[in-house]
Motif scaffolding. Structure first.
Motif, PDB file in Angstrom:
ATOM      1  N   PRO A 102       0.815  -1.223   0.000  1.00 29.71           N
ATOM      2  CA  PRO A 102       0.000   0.000   0.000  1.00 29.71           C
ATOM      3  C   PRO A 102       0.850   1.275   0.000  1.00 29.71           C
ATOM      4  N   LEU A 103       1.905   1.300   0.798  1.00 27.75           N
ATOM      5  CA  LEU A 103       2.791   2.463   0.822  1.00 27.75           C
ATOM      6  C   LEU A 103       3.599   2.565  -0.469  1.00 27.75           C
ATOM      7  N   VAL A 104       4.117   1.455  -0.953  1.00 28.04           N
ATOM      8  CA  VAL A 104       4.905   1.451  -2.189  1.00 28.04           C
ATOM      9  C   VAL A 104       4.049   1.936  -3.362  1.00 28.04           C
ATOM     10  N   ARG A 105       2.789   1.510  -3.410  1.00 20.39           N
ATOM     11  CA  ARG A 105       1.882   1.978  -4.474  1.00 20.39           C
ATOM     12  C   ARG A 105       1.744   3.497  -4.450  1.00 20.39           C
ATOM     13  N   ARG A 106       1.515   4.059  -3.262  1.00 20.91           N
ATOM     14  CA  ARG A 106       1.351   5.518  -3.159  1.00 20.91           C
ATOM     15  C   ARG A 106       2.625   6.245  -3.573  1.00 20.91           C
ATOM     16  N   LEU A 157      11.467   4.956  -1.108  1.00 19.62           N
ATOM     17  CA  LEU A 157      11.462   3.545  -1.513  1.00 19.62           C
ATOM     18  C   LEU A 157      12.670   2.822  -0.946  1.00 19.62           C
ATOM     19  N   GLU A 158      13.812   3.456  -1.027  1.00 17.04           N
ATOM     20  CA  GLU A 158      15.036   2.867  -0.489  1.00 17.04           C
ATOM     21  C   GLU A 158      14.909   2.636   1.013  1.00 17.04           C
ATOM     22  N   GLY A 159      14.272   3.578   1.707  1.00 19.21           N
ATOM     23  CA  GLY A 159      14.082   3.454   3.151  1.00 19.21           C
ATOM     24  C   GLY A 159      13.206   2.268   3.532  1.00 19.21           C
ATOM     25  N   ILE A 160      12.286   1.916   2.677  1.00 17.18           N
ATOM     26  CA  ILE A 160      11.438   0.743   2.916  1.00 17.18           C
ATOM     27  C   ILE A 160      12.271  -0.526   2.778  1.00 17.18           C
ATOM     28  N   GLY A 161      13.270  -0.471   1.919  1.00 23.43           N
ATOM     29  CA  GLY A 161      14.127  -1.633   1.695  1.00 23.43           C
ATOM     30  C   GLY A 161      13.942  -2.265   0.339  1.00 23.43           C
TER      31      GLY A 161
END
Length: 160
Positions: free
Chosen positions: A36-40, A97-101
């Motif tokens: 959900p976060l990556v989509r946004r 995005l990088e921070g998410i991994g």
């Protein structure tokens, strides 16, 4: 590629080329929880990238008509500032995005990969904007063309 155990938070230290980096290793469930976060972020990234492309085209048109002996006109300076702001926003989204991994692979397609282990081998879980779930994986060096359907039992748990 060379890998060794890293911290429990990231999983592995990976060497690609000459650089070493810690990467987060995802189970399939962990990667899907980020969607959900990556989509946004990807949606915002695609929009901001379009803003940057248009701003860059405007700047290039103005710069093509500029004369070196007169310096930058106020209009050219303003156009350059618009490009800089848009580029900074694109960079901020890439850093999110990088921070998410996850590993960003392409703006137009909205491609994102997540490091995972399969048979103690580092691979990518592969996802594209518009896909409901993560349903494919590929070898780290094969890219999108090497996508294969996931057997969920092979990517369920990551053991530290």
């Amino acid at each position: 590629m060379f890998s060794e155990r890293g911290s429990p938070d990231t999983g592995l230290i990976v060497r690609q080329g000459g650089a070493m980096a810690e990467v987060r290793i995802f189970s399939l469930e962990e990667a899907e929880r980020t969607l959900p976060l990556v989509r946004r972020i990807l949606s915002d990234l695609q929009g901001e990238y379009e803003v940057w492309r248009h701003a860059m085209a405007d700047y290039e048109l103005l710069a093509a008509g500029a004369r070196a002996d007169t310096g930058e006109t106020p209009e050219l300076v303003s156009a350059r500032n618009v490009v800089t702001v848009a580029a900074d926003r694109v960079n901020e989204l890439l850093l999110e995005l990088e921070g998410i991994g996850c590993v960003f692979k392409g703006i137009d397609e909205g491609l994102v990969d997540f490091y995972a282990l399969r048979d103690d081998r580092l691979v990518f879980l592969c996802w594209r904007l518009g896909e409901e779930r993560i349903s494919h994986w590929h070898e780290v060096d094969s890219g999108f063309a090497g996508r294969q359907e996931i057997d969920p039992s092979l990517f369920s748990e990551i053991v530290p």
